[in-house]
Design a protein around this motif. Structure first.
Motif, mmCIF file in Angstrom:
data_model
loop_
_atom_site.group_PDB
_atom_site.id
_atom_site.type_symbol
_atom_site.label_atom_id
_atom_site.label_comp_id
_atom_site.label_asym_id
_atom_site.label_seq_id
_atom_site.Cartn_x
_atom_site.Cartn_y
_atom_site.Cartn_z
ATOM 1 N N PHE A 510 5.836 33.153 12.133
ATOM 2 C CA PHE A 510 5.515 32.221 13.214
ATOM 3 C C PHE A 510 4.014 31.937 13.231
ATOM 4 O O PHE A 510 3.576 30.783 13.311
ATOM 5 C CB PHE A 510 5.964 32.803 14.558
ATOM 6 N N GLY A 511 3.204 33.001 13.185
ATOM 7 C CA GLY A 511 1.756 32.810 13.186
ATOM 8 C C GLY A 511 1.269 32.020 11.986
ATOM 9 O O GLY A 511 0.367 31.178 12.106
ATOM 10 N N TYR A 512 1.887 32.259 10.834
ATOM 11 C CA TYR A 512 1.465 31.552 9.623
ATOM 12 C C TYR A 512 1.770 30.061 9.705
ATOM 13 O O TYR A 512 0.897 29.219 9.432
ATOM 14 C CB TYR A 512 2.147 32.159 8.396
ATOM 15 N N ILE A 513 3.001 29.695 10.078
ATOM 16 C CA ILE A 513 3.355 28.268 10.076
ATOM 17 C C ILE A 513 2.577 27.500 11.145
ATOM 18 O O ILE A 513 2.220 26.339 10.945
ATOM 19 C CB ILE A 513 4.881 28.063 10.255
ATOM 20 N N VAL A 514 2.281 28.154 12.277
ATOM 21 C CA VAL A 514 1.504 27.485 13.321
ATOM 22 C C VAL A 514 0.068 27.264 12.858
ATOM 23 O O VAL A 514 -0.495 26.176 13.025
ATOM 24 C CB VAL A 514 1.539 28.291 14.633
ATOM 25 N N GLN A 515 -0.561 28.278 12.264
ATOM 26 C CA GLN A 515 -1.942 28.119 11.797
ATOM 27 C C GLN A 515 -2.030 27.108 10.661
ATOM 28 O O GLN A 515 -2.973 26.326 10.586
ATOM 29 C CB GLN A 515 -2.488 29.471 11.336
ATOM 30 N N GLU A 516 -1.050 27.122 9.774
ATOM 31 C CA GLU A 516 -1.062 26.166 8.663
ATOM 32 C C GLU A 516 -0.940 24.739 9.181
ATOM 33 O O GLU A 516 -1.633 23.826 8.720
ATOM 34 C CB GLU A 516 0.083 26.479 7.705
#
Length: 598
Positions: A510-516
């Protein structure tokens, strides 16, 4: 207003806005007389470097994946008898494409020989002997010297790591046919999604410059330093409790093989000593042959139990001594929830979550996937081992659970190998179970102890690297302490396990796709200047990232909430089951003492 952060300047965690530049100055690197990118500390020392931005991790990971793809093509050409080589050859025959010219092949072989020479030199002189004057390519080859595992090895590691096939009949005895099949399918798909989460994040953030070795590393890169410490503690605790559960299970098997003629505490000490000896194995590559053998030994154990339940009744004495069932009644099965009188550990609503907890435990291998990926030669192939392993595991769980439950009904105990009749079959199954259980213990100890050593002893207490001579002796010395504590926990609180299989990988993804998704035009990392440009930060950035990918981010967030609820309820049900069995009104003694708790 844009914010830039020069390379080497510390900044807050990735969820906060980047602050104005401050910190020490980075140095330029000159190779072959040509100014190269600005170079920071890299390799194992950079795993916990909080000055590296999310954008820099992503940049070098993309470069790493491109190089790995080219290396993999050369590897397949050089090793045509591998699975990848045979597939490539088949494609070439069918399409007339996919081959390399003789010139390309000669260049690839020359590069491979160069890589082997650099790797050999690194192994001879140690990782830290590579100084700042060698080329970037040589740095990278040296860093990857230990990444040798294939996706076939990953298949065996995952199938060894997944421990729950023997608990499948107990799940069906607790919830019935319908819910049992449905839940195994649902949780199997959820476990596969968790593995997919970790695989995508690993590919996006890992590189030779900034390698990821443990589950806490990607959390540092996405959520910051504090999250890494929390995750490392949780991972270490779960792996430690798993080792404790396995010690208890192996002790039961060995005690039954000895016909309970040996004091049970002495049996547990024997298991502990065998575990201590396994501490000499520091690399997963050394465990590959064990994991391969373990899969086939599990298949034989599987067949032994199927034969026993088809031709013989279960060993009722063990069931009466280790469950709430105390009377002999006709064998019955249920499509739905069995009545309270047929429940083995706890009655009512808790019995359903007790079964779910066993099921979640059966799929509890995801926390080791980062460690598996870290030792892969070509991590983009991880999905192959994951897909085949999860499919194999799911089919085995459902088939075995349904088959045994159909034969033994409410007497399908959680310690199914201990209720096998006749004695000769039971002993054969116990010997095989003893071997496969030891392989699993070695695997969990290897990863768990590595996490403790790297994140506590090496990082906080400044112990030497595990690859050094001093680190090797310290590893051998600290291993016995790990096993002694695990022995005490196994004896005091049998069969308690925490499960973070689903929640942690999804939180990470979740954190990765939001930051990307939150990246704006003009943002990113410049490898020449070492500067990361980011136009904003904080809550605004997270909201924008979420709104750019609302379906995937929203579905992942719902998945996280469901996973946390399942983990909490499952742990509650496990504690209720322990109270029912081992509490004041229970029927089974704890493991301190000489009597076998069977």
């Amino acid at each position: 207003m844009s914010t830039v952060v020069p390379l080497g300047f510390p900044h807050p965690s990735a969820i906060e806005p980047l602050e104005a530049p401050y910190g020490e100055k980075a140095e330029h690197v000159v190779t072959d007389g040509i100014p190269q990118i600005r170079q920071r500390v890299w390799g194992l020392a950079a795993r916990t470097d909080a000055t590296v931005t999310f954008e820099e991790f992503v940049y070098w990971a993309k470069e790493e994946r491109l190089i790995e793809e080219e290396e993999n093509k050369r590897y397949i050409q050089k090793n045509p008898n591998t699975v990848g080589g045979r597939v490539s050859g088949l494609v070439k025959k069918l399409t007339g494409k996919g081959g390399q010219s003789s010139k390309e092949l000669r260049e690839g072989n020359a590069n491979s020989e160069k890589e082997e020479a650099v790797a050999a030199q690194t192994a001879a002189h140690g990782r830290n002997s590579v100084d700042m004057t060698v080329t970037n390519e040589e740095w990278r080859i040296a860093a990857r010297a230990l990444r040798t595992s294939s996706w076939g090895t990953i298949f065996y590691l995952i199938t060894t790591d997944i421990l729950g096939w023997s608990g499948a009949p107990f799940v069906f005895a607790s919830v019935g046919y319908g819910a049992g099949v449905a839940l195994y399918v649902i949780f199997g798909l959820a476990a596969a999604f968790a593995g997919y989460n970790l695989w995508r994040v690993f590919l996006a953030l890992d590189s030779s410059r900034f390698p990821m070795l443990s589950f806490g590393d990607p959390f540092l890169r996405i959520y910051g330093k504090k999250s890494r410490h929390f995750i490392n503690f949780g991972q270490s605790l779960q792996q430690f409790l798993t080792v404790a559960v396995l010690i208890n299970g192996q002790s039961l098997v060995l005690a039954q093989l000895a016909s309970s003629k040996i004091c049970y505490s002495a049996v547990m000490i024997i298991i502990m000593i065998i575990g201590m000896i396994s501490g000499s194995l520091r690399a997963l590559q050394h465990l590959g042959w064990m994991c391969n053998l373990s899969v086939w030994l599990n298949v034989v154990s599987f067949i032994i139990i199927l034969v026993s339940c088809t031709h013989y009744e279960p060993l009722y004495e063990v069931i009466f001594n280790s469950t709430l069932i105390k009377t002999l009644e006709p064998i019955v099965t249920f499509a739905g929830q069995p009545p309270a009188q047929y429940q083995q550990q706890v009655v009512g609503f808790a019995s359903q979550f007790g079964a779910i907890n066993v099921m979640v435990y059966a799929y509890s291998g995801a926390l080791l996937f980062v460690a598996f990926l870290a030792e892969m030669r070509h991590p983009m192939d991880f999905w192959k081992g994951l897909f085949i392993a999860q499919l194999f595991i799911g089919v085995v769980y459902i088939f075995f659970g349904v088959f045994v439950y159909s034969q033994w009904g409410q007497y399908s105990a959680s310690n199914i190998g201990n209720v096998v009749n006749p004695l000769r079959l039971q002993q054969a199954g116990n010997v095989l179970g003893l071997l496969t259980g030891f392989f699993a213990i070695f695997l969990y100890f290897n990863i768990g102890m590595k996490t403790v050593y790297l994140e506590v002893f090496q990082e906080i207490l400044h112990f030497p690297p595990i690859t050094s001579r001093k680190g090797r002796f310290l590893w051998w010395g600290l291993g016995p302490m790990y096993w002694i504590v695990a022995f005490v926990v196994a004896a005091a609180v049998p069969n308690l396990n925490l499960n973070f299989t689903y929640s942690f990988p999804a939180i990470l993804y979740f954190g990765y796709i939001v930051q990307e998704a939150a990246a704006l035009p003009g943002e990113g990392f410049d490898p020449v200047t070492g500067v990361t440009t980011r136009h904003d930060g904080g809550t605004k950035r997270w909201i924008r990232g979420f709104m750019k990918r609302p379906i995937l981010a929203g579905a992942t967030f719902i998945y996280i909430l469901m996973a946390l609820a399942t983990s909490g309820m499952g742990t509650w049900a496990a504690v209720e089951g322990l109270i029912s069995i081992f509490g004041p009104d229970g029927t089974v003694a704890t493991s301190f003492g000489c009597s076998t708790p069977l």
